[in-house]
Design an enzyme around this catalytic site. Sequence first.
Site, PDB file in Angstrom:
ATOM      1  N   GLY A   1      77.047  -4.885  32.710  1.00  0.00           N
ATOM      2  CA  GLY A   1      76.147  -5.578  31.811  1.00  0.00           C
ATOM      3  C   GLY A   1      75.528  -6.789  32.465  1.00  0.00           C
ATOM      4  O   GLY A   1      75.677  -7.018  33.674  1.00  0.00           O
TER       5      GLY A   1
ATOM      6  N   GLY B   1      74.295 -11.045  31.665  1.00  0.00           N
ATOM      7  CA  GLY B   1      74.355 -12.216  30.810  1.00  0.00           C
ATOM      8  C   GLY B   1      73.393 -13.273  31.306  1.00  0.00           C
ATOM      9  O   GLY B   1      72.577 -13.026  32.196  1.00  0.00           O
TER      10      GLY B   1
ATOM     11  N   VAL C   1      77.044  -8.254  35.873  1.00  0.00           N
ATOM     12  CA  VAL C   1      78.449  -7.912  36.019  1.00  0.00           C
ATOM     13  C   VAL C   1      78.571  -6.456  36.464  1.00  0.00           C
ATOM     14  O   VAL C   1      77.959  -5.568  35.868  1.00  0.00           O
ATOM     15  CB  VAL C   1      79.208  -8.091  34.693  1.00  0.00           C
ATOM     16  CG1 VAL C   1      80.707  -7.941  34.930  1.00  0.00           C
ATOM     17  CG2 VAL C   1      78.907  -9.445  34.080  1.00  0.00           C
TER      18      VAL C   1
ATOM     19  N   ASP D   1      83.068 -22.170  24.033  1.00  0.00           N
ATOM     20  CA  ASP D   1      82.292 -21.072  23.454  1.00  0.00           C
ATOM     21  C   ASP D   1      83.215 -19.925  23.048  1.00  0.00           C
ATOM     22  O   ASP D   1      82.942 -18.760  23.343  1.00  0.00           O
ATOM     23  CB  ASP D   1      81.228 -20.582  24.431  1.00  0.00           C
ATOM     24  CG  ASP D   1      80.184 -19.688  23.751  1.00  0.00           C
ATOM     25  OD1 ASP D   1      80.004 -19.820  22.518  1.00  0.00           O
ATOM     26  OD2 ASP D   1      79.564 -18.856  24.432  1.00  0.00           O
TER      27      ASP D   1
END
Length: 584
Positions: A6, A8, A13, A121
């Site tokens: 994926g 971000g 990644v 977070d």
Amino acid sequence: MIGRLGEGGMGTVYLAQAPDGLLVAIKVVRTDLADDEEFRRRFRSEVDRARQVPPFCTAEVLDADPDHEMPYFVVEYVDGPSLATVVRDKGPLSQSNLHGLAIGVATALTAIHGAGVIHRDLKPNNVLLAAGSPKVIDFGIAHSVQGTSGHTRTDQIVGTISYMAPERFGSAGAGSAPVTPAADIFSWGAVIAYAGTGRTPFGSDAAPVVAARILTSPPDLTGLSGMLRGLVEQALAKDPADRPTARELLEQLLGPGPARSPDLAAALARQPDLLVAAEEAQATGRTAAVVLGANETTRIAPPPGPQKADVAISASPVPATSAPAISAPATSALLTSAPPNRGRRWGRAALVVVAVAALVTSLTIVGIASGAIDLPSSSAGRSPAPSTVAQTASPTADPLGPVVIADPLSVEKLWHPKDDKPNNASCTFAGALIVTRSTGGSYRCLGPQDVIADFTATVDVKLRDEGSCAAVWFRFDGSGYALRICADAYSLVAHGATGAAAIKELGRFPLTTPIAYGKATTVGIAAAGTNLTFTRDGQPVGGLTDNMFNKGRVVLGIFQESKPETPPPYSVLFSNIEIRKPAG
């Protein structure tokens, strides 16, 4: 390289396989960010902090190269869906699974806060439901407890609105108090409420509306009950001083063995690794003092809060998260608040004013779901109020090197008491740190979380009961060295290298004159690279060369054989510990 997992805000990644066959996740930083020297500095410091976090319910950082042409880091691959995915697809968790999740996330925060890090977070997307125990990930926006101003601009907040503590909305303005681990505890409460009810406790409206509710309204916890509801309510307190620490949460969640609820007992029975991780995290605490203002100090009690890199690692692809900017009118009085500290309470009127400001002042939110919220500064060019961390000991100009830890151990200071009836052990103070155990095995007392590589240490040790053996763990981070001090010999063991209870003796050093029971002796340890040497009352006892562990904490405790020849009880005393780093 096997494939792409994926993308971000910080990079891409990939799933990969290490030479030993282990599956890992590799995060490669975006090219535009790699060319930014300020970003590289931040990335380098984040990686350093992530490596200091014990892998208790977190995805362990395995390797990194912040100075590579394409900066990257490698973390443990966690094969499991995110909490957000599970709740979205299947609904709220069962009571038993919810208990397991609450313990796992509290364990991760205990480890992370103990390493001096704040996650900032924590949210359902950053909790993966892996086999064995939940894993907390995504430390990419984490900031060290010892440097809250770090690399984030004074007009920027980082986090996710629905899971952010009320004080976070005032942390970006000049002169505001630093964010503390209590902010992560609030996020823990919001995450557990979401997992148990299927909705966020302050609604899912526009960000300014949610922010106003966080500041002024009680959470909607309909659907939660029992002990968990009470703990979530405490965690979601408006005043940071009213929230428990991560270690306090963990202790209340685990409770004494005989008194555990059926849901909790079922969760722990299904996840034995979770119980091991939680107990290891409990045994490794520290207390730091963060100065918030001129004379305002709050104690950060042993372990709460996570850190890692800005990466969600799971079996399914990780989508890039983005959201449209939301704007409102104009002024800079946005969401300011008094610094959190013990004894101070936020007035309701002040909260209402702040909430109204949230709805009517200028607010441009970039990346509501995940990312940074840029806030207009209240005074251009003004620097944030400095934050100071009280050190465990003042460095001294000494040829032996600066003192980094010093404690007479006569009363609670850097080490902490604990009455652990389920494990038949305790750590108490009566002019010395007294460690007792009525069964075989080892037990460690809660103490500082300072990660140290090379050092020299001395501590006075007294073996009070016959057959008792004291121990000093060093370069210890879930695994490490332990120097056992028995009446007739020192012995060095590798503890936990291949499993939590695994013990391998590396060397045994007989004592010419046995240690008399009830009489103190000064034990010395020196670690310099691969050279490890040991002394008794200043005289050499032995040493060896070994490269198995290179840095970690120094821990005090008791270390009996698993099947001792001498019957219990066993007790040892420690006093006057001093740890120095090498000169220069």
